[in-house]
Write a protein that holds these residues in place. Structure first.
Motif, PDB file in Angstrom:
ATOM      1  N   SER A   4     -14.242   6.961  -0.965  1.00 48.71           N
ATOM      2  CA  SER A   4     -13.590   5.670  -0.759  1.00 48.71           C
ATOM      3  C   SER A   4     -14.115   4.695  -1.803  1.00 48.71           C
ATOM      4  O   SER A   4     -15.289   4.746  -2.185  1.00 48.71           O
ATOM      5  CB  SER A   4     -13.832   5.143   0.654  1.00 48.71           C
ATOM      6  N   VAL A  39      -4.102   3.920  -0.199  1.00 53.80           N
ATOM      7  CA  VAL A  39      -4.438   2.914  -1.206  1.00 53.80           C
ATOM      8  C   VAL A  39      -3.750   1.607  -0.839  1.00 53.80           C
ATOM      9  O   VAL A  39      -2.546   1.601  -0.532  1.00 53.80           O
ATOM     10  CB  VAL A  39      -4.014   3.359  -2.618  1.00 53.80           C
ATOM     11  N   ILE A  71      -8.654  -4.169  -4.097  1.00 53.66           N
ATOM     12  CA  ILE A  71      -8.014  -2.847  -3.993  1.00 53.66           C
ATOM     13  C   ILE A  71      -8.926  -1.967  -3.154  1.00 53.66           C
ATOM     14  O   ILE A  71     -10.148  -1.933  -3.367  1.00 53.66           O
ATOM     15  CB  ILE A  71      -7.799  -2.206  -5.380  1.00 53.66           C
ATOM     16  N   GLU A  72      -8.332  -1.252  -2.197  1.00 50.24           N
ATOM     17  CA  GLU A  72      -9.080  -0.342  -1.332  1.00 50.24           C
ATOM     18  C   GLU A  72      -8.416   1.029  -1.384  1.00 50.24           C
ATOM     19  O   GLU A  72      -7.195   1.132  -1.254  1.00 50.24           O
ATOM     20  CB  GLU A  72      -9.090  -0.863   0.109  1.00 50.24           C
ATOM     21  N   ALA A  73      -9.220   2.054  -1.581  1.00 45.27           N
ATOM     22  CA  ALA A  73      -8.675   3.409  -1.691  1.00 45.27           C
ATOM     23  C   ALA A  73      -9.556   4.391  -0.947  1.00 45.27           C
ATOM     24  O   ALA A  73     -10.791   4.312  -1.011  1.00 45.27           O
ATOM     25  CB  ALA A  73      -8.556   3.819  -3.164  1.00 45.27           C
ATOM     26  N   ARG A 107       0.322   5.465   1.379  1.00 41.10           N
ATOM     27  CA  ARG A 107      -0.519   6.427   2.091  1.00 41.10           C
ATOM     28  C   ARG A 107       0.281   7.679   2.414  1.00 41.10           C
ATOM     29  O   ARG A 107       1.512   7.680   2.422  1.00 41.10           O
ATOM     30  CB  ARG A 107      -1.085   5.812   3.373  1.00 41.10           C
ATOM     31  N   GLY A 113       0.796  -1.217   0.000  1.00 33.30           N
ATOM     32  CA  GLY A 113       0.000   0.000   0.000  1.00 33.30           C
ATOM     33  C   GLY A 113       0.826   1.264   0.000  1.00 33.30           C
ATOM     34  O   GLY A 113       2.057   1.240   0.174  1.00 33.30           O
TER      35      GLY A 113
END
Length: 783
Positions: free
Chosen positions: A634, A576, A610-612, A564, A562
């Protein structure tokens, strides 16, 4: 004469200087206690900034003059300072998560999120209270990778990076800690020991993915919840009332006080809700007390007690035609027999101590207990129903030693500790007797009577190193022992005694994480972690009274990387993460005759995502008409696939079990794409606005992927007026949920087609249409 004039002027100046008051103090984050260097302190036309240590010194011209304190990403705070105040600590409420300064407790490291390896979502009190305050569900669903749902108010299920396939009710595969003490059961489920009420919660940290190296069993993740508490040097009484559509009403009151060596917060909540659907009410009464005492320079004590009592109705699932044409109706069996948790009582308490042997060596130890009772008529039809009367008693403790030496030029931190949990679960299940449709049912014959004692013991260790060139390395592992001891006390003729001990294999869960910071505001991180999820007690108790002794825990290995940080003068915050988890021994439901369900290990899944999360602080200036303007968004992408995944269903026509290979299919209940976005706005006069938009992609409803729930979008709005008049704070607000009156079902009953027997499958639990609320809060500060 000239000399006399000069002397007079000098005396007047001295007198003015003498009457001025010098105030010294410190600016901190109200929840974490971290100092806020560079905060702006204004007194009239005098404006200064806090030092690197968050400290300030300002000269007041009049007794009782107010100070206005502002800091980027925080709500401006105006306080009245009496003339005799020597030193004041001013706590600020965050309005924006600044990844360079926010400190997290996840993985027991108590360091900046920027320096932490792992996907962690952080929710502050201001975000938790962005909606109608009924619960924290709306706020939780803004965290990428999280899906929180409700059968009815007070009856929740939560998925963190996972499917709700084998989670028909309650909270499974997510560990919950309240003020650092475990309140999940040893089997990884969470009952009603703690009510998810925003009035009680000061902050939530969401650790995503396996966290077994420090928190025991669970592939899903961990919720670290902290009690709301008083701000620095606060002494206040606050009350509020909210009313809304479908019979929603809520009263709450709190008293908070703090000093140099203590912090006390007491909360009372009484909430009523008739429900959007028939037989869908949710009522509760909650009382909560949190206290913290610094008894010496070395010792700090914490205590909390929470009691909740309530009841909730279960409307039951509908088929597609029913959900579209009459979404507010209940299932016929549910309506006729008032399926519900007729009454629940839950009490939880905890005591902990932090002792600082030296500046490098500390210990935190705590113990807890909880007591719960349930009165629960359940069922969906004539083949599946019952009346459960259950009581649970649990206790346990957790201890952690931390040693933080400096090894040459490398700062290090070593943690070692243990956790023990015990739960005694006594359940009686009866047949249902109901002679009059719509009335409360009564208990009939006893058909299940058992005691389940579950125990878990965990040892954990972790080492952290601040390496050269701004690298941060974390190595950790835990050892877990888990068992269920079942005593079958049913003595009816023909019943086979299924008493026995189910001892799961001991498990070691390692984790490694590495962070590289880039300057002061950016970082990349990566980690590899291992975890496992035991079957909850309900999955080992088959509906026919037999014991499912062959079921084993799920195991998973998670890989993630990730980025950040914040840019553009800390205005742009982004976080992310991309991950892949390989899950083995997946537990799946197996549909059997007469609508019953059993569970078995039946394969594996590949889980990629994927997380953002992105936010931008467009405006943050208390002198401007618009003092805060922050858009945020998000996004979650999930590509979850079955691998070596075979399920079984019962065919009523042939009276046989049919095996289906679903390898390669999308994992049931996982939303491929979801978005949460919004805008937060504050103005100098006190008017504020919160908007929240949600989008959820279509989701597969069964393992064969032959049924899908439609995609849907929601829009919520809240507008209010917040102002402080001397010692009185006023907050008036109103809002609209589901502005577009979208027809949707947030909570779905997966694989309902397996027990439909030719009838339309009942997948849907319709969620409320457009609804309104309004409320008022009044706060009186004694200081």
């Amino acid at each position: 004469m000239k000399a006399l004039y000069v002397l007079t002027i000098a005396l007047l100046l001295c007198s003015a200087a003498y009457t001025q008051t010098i105030i010294k103090g410190k600016i901190t984050d109200q929840q974490s206690g971290e100092v806020l260097p560079g905060a702006t302190i204004a007194n009239g036309k005098t404006v200064i900034t806090a030092s690197d240590k968050g400290e300030f010194e300002i000269r007041l011209t009049d007794d009782g003059t107010s100070l206005a304190v502002s800091y980027a990403g925080y709500e401006t705070k105006v306080i009245t300072v009496p003339a005799n105040t020597g030193f004041v600590v001013i706590g600020m409420n965050s309005s924006n998560i600044n990844l360079s300064t926010v400190v997290v407790t996840g993985y027991e490291n108590n360091r900046r999120l920027l320096e932490t390896a792992g996907a962690i979502g952080v929710l502050k009190a201001s975000q938790l209270q962005r909606g109608d305050n009924r619960d924290i569900m709306a706020a939780m669903n803004t965290v990428p990778g999280v899906k929180m749902e409700a059968y009815s108010t007070g009856n929740y299920r939560i998925a963190i990076r996972g499917s709700l396939l084998n989670n028909p009710w309650g909270i499974r595969n997510v560990r919950v800690y309240w003020n650092d003490l475990p309140l999940s059961s040893p089997d990884g489920t969470t009952q009603k020991s703690i009510d998810f009420d925003p009035a009680l919660i000061g902050s939530v940290e969401v650790l995503k993915g396996p966290s077994g190296s420090m928190y025991g069993a669970g592939n899903g993740g961990v919720l670290l919840i902290r009690n709301t508490k008083a701000g620095a040097d606060e002494n206040s009484l606050e009350t509020g009332y909210t009313a809304g559509s479908y019979g929603y009403s809520r009263f709450e009151a709190s008293y908070k006080t703090s000093g140099e060596n203590f912090n006390i917060a007491a909360n009372v909540v009484s909430q009523r809700y008739d429900g959007y659907r028939e037989n869908n009410w949710g009522n509760k009464d909650v009382i909560n007390l949190f206290s913290q005492f610094k008894t010496s320079e070395k010792r700090t004590l914490n205590l909390f007690v929470t009691h909740v009592t309530g009841s909730l109705g279960i409307a039951g699932a509908l088929n597609a035609f029913q959900a579209d044409s009459m979404p507010r109706q209940a299932g016929q069996y549910n309506k006729d027999n008032k399926t519900s948790v007729k009454k629940y009582d839950a009490t939880a308490f905890g005591v902990s101590q932090t002792y600082r042997f030296s500046s490098h060596f500390t210990n935190t130890t705590g113990v807890y207990g909880n007591f719960q009772t349930y009165d629960h008529p359940f069922g969906t039809g004539i083949y599946y129903n019952g009346y459960l009367k259950e009581s649970l008693t649990g206790y346990g403790g957790r201890t952690r030693f931390v040693y933080a030496p400096v090894l040459g030029s490398i700062s290090s931190r070593f943690s070692i500790g243990g956790e023990y949990q015990y739960q005694h679960q006594f359940g009686n299940t009866f047949t249902v007797i109901n002679d009059e449709a719509g009335s409360w049912p009564e208990t009939g014959d006893l058909y299940q009577n058992d005691i389940v004692v579950s125990k878990s013991a965990m040892l954990f260790a972790q080492a952290e190193f601040d390496l050269p060139r701004s690298f941060f390395l974390t190595l950790g592992a835990s050892y877990t022992n888990l068992s269920y001891d079942i005593l079958d006390m049913l003595k009816t003729a023909g019943h086979v005694d299924y008493s026995g001990l189910l001892q799961f294999p001991d498990k070691i869960s390692p984790r490694i994480g590495l962070v590289k910071t880039i300057g002061k505001n950016l970082a990349v991180h990566g980690s590899i972690s291992s975890g496992y999820s035991p079957p909850p007690v309900w999955e080992i108790n088959n509906y026919d009274g037999t014991l499912n002794k062959d079921i084993q825990p799920e195991g998973g290995v998670n890989y993630e990387i990730g980025f950040r940080g914040n840019m553009l003068n800390s205005k742009l915050n982004l976080d992310v993460t991309a991950y892949q988890m390989n899950l083995k021994n997946a537990i799946v439901p197996v549909a059997q005759a007469n609508g019953t369900t059993a569970y078995k290990n039946a394969g594996a899944t590949n889980q990629k995502g994927i997380e953002a999360a992105v936010s931008y602080l467009l405006l943050s200036d208390r002198e401007q008409l618009v003092s805060l303007l922050k858009p945020w968004i998000s996004y979650t992408f999930n590509d979850y696939r079955f691998r070596d995944y075979k399920t079984q269903s019962y065919d009523d026509g042939s009276s046989s079990v049919i095996t289906v290979d679903n390898s390669g299919k999308k994992v049931t209940g996982v939303v491929p794409n979801s978005v949460a976005a919004g805008v937060d706005l504050d103005t100098r006069p006190g008017i504020y606005l919160n908007t929240t938009f949600y989008y959820y992609d279509k989701v597969p409803l069964n393992d064969a992927n032959t049924y899908y729930a439609d995609a849907y979008a929601l829009l919520n709005l809240k507008i209010g007026y917040r102002k402080t008049f001397n010692r009185i704070g006023l907050d008036l607000s109103c809002g609209v949920n589901n502005v577009t009156d979208t027809q949707y079902s947030s909570l779905l009953l997966y694989n309902a087609d397996a027990t439909a027997y030719g009838a339309p499958p009942q997948f849907y639990n319709p969620s409320p249409g457009i609804n309104y609320y309004g409320g008022a809060r009044l706060k009186y500060s004694f200081k």
